[in-house]
Design an enzyme around this catalytic site. Sequence first.
Site, PDB file in Angstrom:
ATOM      1  N   GLU B  49     -50.921 -74.463   1.958  1.00 35.40           N
ATOM      2  CA  GLU B  49     -51.541 -73.511   2.888  1.00 35.40           C
ATOM      3  C   GLU B  49     -53.059 -73.467   2.692  1.00 35.40           C
ATOM      4  OE1 GLU B  49     -50.179 -72.144   5.352  1.00 35.40           O
ATOM      5  OE2 GLU B  49     -48.050 -72.286   4.895  1.00 35.40           O
ATOM      6  N   ASN B  53     -56.001 -74.881   5.170  1.00 31.04           N
ATOM      7  CA  ASN B  53     -57.030 -73.974   5.683  1.00 31.04           C
ATOM      8  C   ASN B  53     -58.431 -74.544   5.497  1.00 31.04           C
ATOM      9  OD1 ASN B  53     -55.296 -72.062   6.630  1.00 31.04           O
ATOM     10  ND2 ASN B  53     -55.583 -70.620   4.950  1.00 31.04           N
ATOM     11  N   ARG B 107     -51.278 -72.811  15.350  1.00 30.25           N
ATOM     12  CA  ARG B 107     -51.291 -72.168  14.040  1.00 30.25           C
ATOM     13  C   ARG B 107     -50.541 -70.851  14.168  1.00 30.25           C
ATOM     14  NH1 ARG B 107     -51.500 -75.565  10.739  1.00 30.25           N
ATOM     15  NH2 ARG B 107     -51.776 -73.942   9.195  1.00 30.25           N
TER      16      ARG B 107
HETATM   17  N1  LIG Z   1     -61.064 -72.065   4.071  1.00 28.66           N
HETATM   18  C1  LIG Z   1     -61.322 -71.355   5.194  1.00 28.66           C
HETATM   19  N2  LIG Z   1     -62.531 -71.445   5.806  1.00 28.66           N
HETATM   20  C2  LIG Z   1     -62.804 -70.741   6.941  1.00 28.66           C
HETATM   21  N3  LIG Z   1     -61.917 -69.910   7.539  1.00 28.66           N
HETATM   22  C3  LIG Z   1     -60.694 -69.771   6.978  1.00 28.66           C
HETATM   23  C4  LIG Z   1     -60.326 -70.483   5.785  1.00 28.66           C
HETATM   24  N4  LIG Z   1     -59.058 -70.126   5.458  1.00 28.66           N
HETATM   25  C5  LIG Z   1     -58.656 -69.265   6.400  1.00 28.66           C
HETATM   26  N5  LIG Z   1     -59.614 -69.029   7.325  1.00 28.66           N
HETATM   27  C6  LIG Z   1     -59.529 -68.086   8.472  1.00 28.66           C
HETATM   28  O1  LIG Z   1     -58.453 -67.179   8.246  1.00 28.66           O
HETATM   29  C7  LIG Z   1     -57.523 -67.235   9.342  1.00 28.66           C
HETATM   30  C8  LIG Z   1     -56.110 -66.977   8.845  1.00 28.66           C
HETATM   31  O2  LIG Z   1     -55.646 -68.023   7.998  1.00 28.66           O
HETATM   32  P1  LIG Z   1     -54.083 -68.276   7.856  1.00 28.66           P
HETATM   33  O3  LIG Z   1     -53.423 -66.986   7.489  1.00 28.66           O
HETATM   34  O4  LIG Z   1     -53.871 -69.420   6.950  1.00 28.66           O
HETATM   35  O5  LIG Z   1     -53.608 -68.637   9.349  1.00 28.66           O
HETATM   36  P2  LIG Z   1     -53.799 -69.989  10.196  1.00 28.66           P
HETATM   37  O6  LIG Z   1     -54.223 -71.081   9.268  1.00 28.66           O
HETATM   38  O7  LIG Z   1     -52.454 -70.221  10.787  1.00 28.66           O
HETATM   39  O8  LIG Z   1     -54.857 -69.694  11.227  1.00 28.66           O
HETATM   40  C9  LIG Z   1     -57.730 -68.601   9.974  1.00 28.66           C
HETATM   41  O9  LIG Z   1     -57.333 -68.648  11.327  1.00 28.66           O
HETATM   42  C10 LIG Z   1     -59.247 -68.789   9.792  1.00 28.66           C
HETATM   43  O10 LIG Z   1     -59.962 -68.102  10.804  1.00 28.66           O
HETATM   44 MG   LIG Z   2     -53.473 -71.454   7.423  1.00 26.73          MG
END
Ligand SMILES: Nc1ncnc2c1ncn2[C@@H]1O[C@H](COP(=O)(O)OP(=O)(O)O)[C@@H](O)[C@H]1O
Ligand SMILES: [Mg+2]
Lengths: 104, 148
Positions: B49, B53, B107
């Site tokens: 995960e 990300n 997503r």
């Molecule tokens: N490493 C990262 N850098 C920038 N934004 C991030 C990062 N990890 C997560 N995010 C932000 O947090 C949101 C939620 O992440 P997550 O719960 O993993 O859902 P998803 O990946 O399905 O969008 C993402 O849509 C993104 O906007």
């Molecule tokens: Mg994610």
Amino acid sequence: MKSEYLKKDKLLILEITEEIDHHTTEKIRRRADYEIERFMPRKTIFDFNSVTFMDSAGIGMLIGRYKMAKMFGGTVEIKNVNPNIKRILEMCGVLKLVPIVNEV
Amino acid sequence: MEFYENEMKLEFLSKSNNEAFARIAVAAFAAQLDPTIEELADIKTAVSESVTNSIIHGYEDCEGIITIECKIFGNTLNIDVSDSGIGIENIDIAKEPLYTTKPNLERSGMGFTIIESFMDEMKIESIVGLGTKVSMKKMIKREEVAHV
Ligand SMILES: Nc1ncnc2c1ncn2[C@@H]1O[C@H](COP(=O)(O)OP(=O)(O)O)[C@@H](O)[C@H]1O
Ligand SMILES: [Mg+2]
């Protein structure tokens, strides 16, 4: 992924043969959508028998296929899910849209 | 009795085929703590995960370096996954179930929720324009101490 279409039952069985993550979902999605469009099945079953890993990319993929199948008047179910993957499906509430096949 | 410690560090490009590499490498490192199959699955999912990300949100369409640092203290495994990507503006909102900035990519917005429930601790540090670090902790509960 292996696919099988049972015309008599209008049933499409898609057996996923790889781990499901963001890298692999693109290919799975393309193939699944192609088969669903081609056959317009009444029911599509994803067979998870050889899936050893799935993260949240699989959730998005399953919900997307649910929507796709619904457009063609069908439903989606899954079978042979391992306990770790089942926990993720339960946590994300996917089983309401894409239930696990009832096996007697 | 000695307090067991070990550490490792991985650096790799933000290519999506490294998602499997990263979770398998961390699982192999975690194996020395003798985790159950379920604990190992939790760790692999959490790593997958956070690395995903960094690839799709942190670096979006460019390529960058993702760093994973793992430290073992006794029966606790600490995993830090960092990127030098775009960063997160509001961490509290990003953590909410179903919140995603990329719904067009199918997503689910469940990544952080899954990490929080599968790991014992999760902490996110992020600076917009500089990058993001996700620190996770997993306690490996061994039934009995057979050796040491
Ligand atoms: N490493 C990262 N850098 C920038 N934004 C991030 C990062 N990890 C997560 N995010 C932000 O947090 C949101 C939620 O992440 P997550 O719960 O993993 O859902 P998803 O990946 O399905 O969008 C993402 O849509 C993104 O906007
Ligand atoms: Mg994610």
